[in-house]
Scaffold this motif. Sequence first.
Motif, PDB file in Angstrom:
ATOM      1  N   UNK A  60       0.721  -1.081   0.039  1.00  0.00           N
ATOM      2  CA  UNK A  60       0.187  -0.085   0.046  1.00  0.00           C
ATOM      3  C   UNK A  60       0.814   1.239   0.076  1.00  0.00           C
ATOM      4  N   UNK A  61       2.092   1.251  -0.258  1.00  0.00           N
ATOM      5  CA  UNK A  61       3.085   2.260  -0.412  1.00  0.00           C
ATOM      6  C   UNK A  61       3.736   2.437  -1.721  1.00  0.00           C
ATOM      7  N   UNK A  62       3.035   2.137  -2.918  1.00  0.00           N
ATOM      8  CA  UNK A  62       3.517   2.301  -4.159  1.00  0.00           C
ATOM      9  C   UNK A  62       3.869   3.875  -4.708  1.00  0.00           C
ATOM     10  N   UNK A  63       5.004   4.035  -5.007  1.00  0.00           N
ATOM     11  CA  UNK A  63       5.271   5.551  -5.075  1.00  0.00           C
ATOM     12  C   UNK A  63       4.873   5.932  -6.493  1.00  0.00           C
ATOM     13  N   UNK A  64       5.139   5.110  -7.530  1.00  0.00           N
ATOM     14  CA  UNK A  64       4.834   5.577  -9.090  1.00  0.00           C
ATOM     15  C   UNK A  64       3.789   4.459  -9.691  1.00  0.00           C
TER      16      UNK A  64
END
Length: 503
Positions: free
Chosen positions: A421-425
Motif C-alpha cells: 500500500x506504499x507504491x510510489x509510482x
Amino acid sequence: MSDDAGRHGPKGEFRRERSTPLPPEEPGRSARSGRITVPGAGVRRRRNGLLLMSVLSVLVLLASGTSWAITGWMSGSINRFDVFGGLSDGDRPDETGGLTFLVIGSDSRDEMSTEDQNALSVGSTPGQRSDSMMLVRLNHERDHLTVVGLPRDLWVDIPGEGEDKINAAYAYGGPGLAVQTVESVTDVRVDHYVEVDFNGFVDVVDALDGIEVCLPEAIQDPKAQLDMEAGTHQVDGVEALAFARTRATARGDLDRIDRQQQVLSAMLDKAMSSQTLSDPGKLTAFLDSSLSSVTVDEGLTTSAINDLAYQMRDLDLKDVTFAQVPISDMDHWTPRGDVALLWDEPAAREMFAAINADRPLEAPEPEAEDDGGKDDEPVPADVGLRVFNGTATPGLGARLDDSFTTAGFNVTDPAENWTDRSVERTEVRYGPGEEALAEYVSGTLPGSETVEDGTLDEGLQVVIGFDYTTFEAPTAPTAQAGAEPEAAPSAPDTTTARDNICA
C-alpha cells in the motif's frame, strides 16, 4: 420531373434536322447478282462484336460484328453530327487508354405523328431533351464494358448555364453541351457520342421479335399505359418502351435505370442467342431499324466500328457490368422549387476514378496511414485490464475502475487493494507480447511506467501509486474535436448483363 424538363431560358432549344439515309434498293442482296448475301462462318463467329454497339445505342444494336459485309449501306444509314467541334481540348479531361461513350436516349416528338405519339404514350411535348443518359466504358484491353446510368434529374452545374438537372444540358446546347457537362462533373473524357430516339427503340425490339422482362412487383402507370403484374413477360417494342420509361415505382428514376439495364441485357441476349445474325431477312430488318434511328459523332466512322467489333469479338454477357451513380439525397429541393437528385460526391469520385483507371467498381481499399513504422494503435475495447490500489487512499481503485469502464476498456474484475500500500509510482504491468498495449494504457495515466511481469499470461494490471493525479481518456487516432469521422465511400451496386436476364 415532368417530360417538359422545366424552363430552359431565353436561348431556346437545341434543334437538329435529321438526315434521311436510304438503304440499298433491296437490302441484303448483292448489287451484281441479286442474291441474298449471308455472312460467312468467320463473320458469324464474331457475333459478340455486336455487344459494344448494342450498348452504345441505348438498346439499339448496330450489328457491327457483320458490318463489313454491308459497309456501304451502313455508312449511308447512320446520322452523324459534329459533337466535339466546339469543345476546347485544353479544358477537357485527359485521354486514357480506354474508350468512353456518352449514350443519349432522346425524347424528341417533333418528327412523330400524333398517331405515333398516342400509340407510344410519350405525349406531345415540343423540343428535344435527353430522356436517358449512360456512360459506357470500354477498357484498354477491349475485354470488358462498364455501363453507368446517369439519372436525368441529377442536380449539377451546367457550364455557362448554372445549376440545373443534367438532362437540361441537351436542351440548352445539344450534344456538345451534354458532353461538356458530363465531362465537367465526372472528370471522365468522352471519346464518342451515340443517340437514339423513341421510334428506333421500338423498331429494334420488334425486329428481334420482342424480348423477355421480369418484374418483382406489379407496375401500374396510366400515363405510360403500362399495367404489368409481377412475374415474367414477353413484350413487343411499344411495351418495352413503356417498361423502360415508367417512373411509377418507389425509387422513381433510379428504378427506371435498373429497368433500362434489364431491357438492354435482354436485347443483347436475344440478338446473340437467336437467328437474327444468321438469317438474312432478320438481319436486314434488324440493321435497317437500328442504323436509321442512331446519331453518332463524326469520329465514329464505319471503319472505327469495324475495328472495335473485331477487337471485342470474344466478349460475353458476363463481361458487361452495369451500375448507376450513388445517390445521397433523392428529395433535394432546388432553389426554383422542384425536386432533384444529389449524388454521393465521395462515392461518385471514387467510381469515376475507377472508371478512368479501368479498375473494377468495387469497395475502395482503406487508405493506409503513415504511422512511422509502428503497429496500428489499439482501441480501448482491445485492452483487458484490472485495477489495483497501491496507496492508502480508500476508494481510489474503484474510481479509476469506473473511469476505464466509461472510456470503453475491458475491465475484467472489480478493483482490489495491492499487496503493497506504499507504491510510489503508478505501474502498468504486462506479460510477454503485451508491451504495446501497456504503453497505450500508460498514456492515459500521466507519469506512470510500464513494468514487464513474466507471471502474467494475459491482460494488464494497473497498480495505482502515490503520484496518480488523473485519468486521461484516449481519443481516436484521426478524430478532431467537434468533427464527425468521414465515412469511407461505399461500393456501387453492380450487376452483369447475364445477371439481368430473366433466366
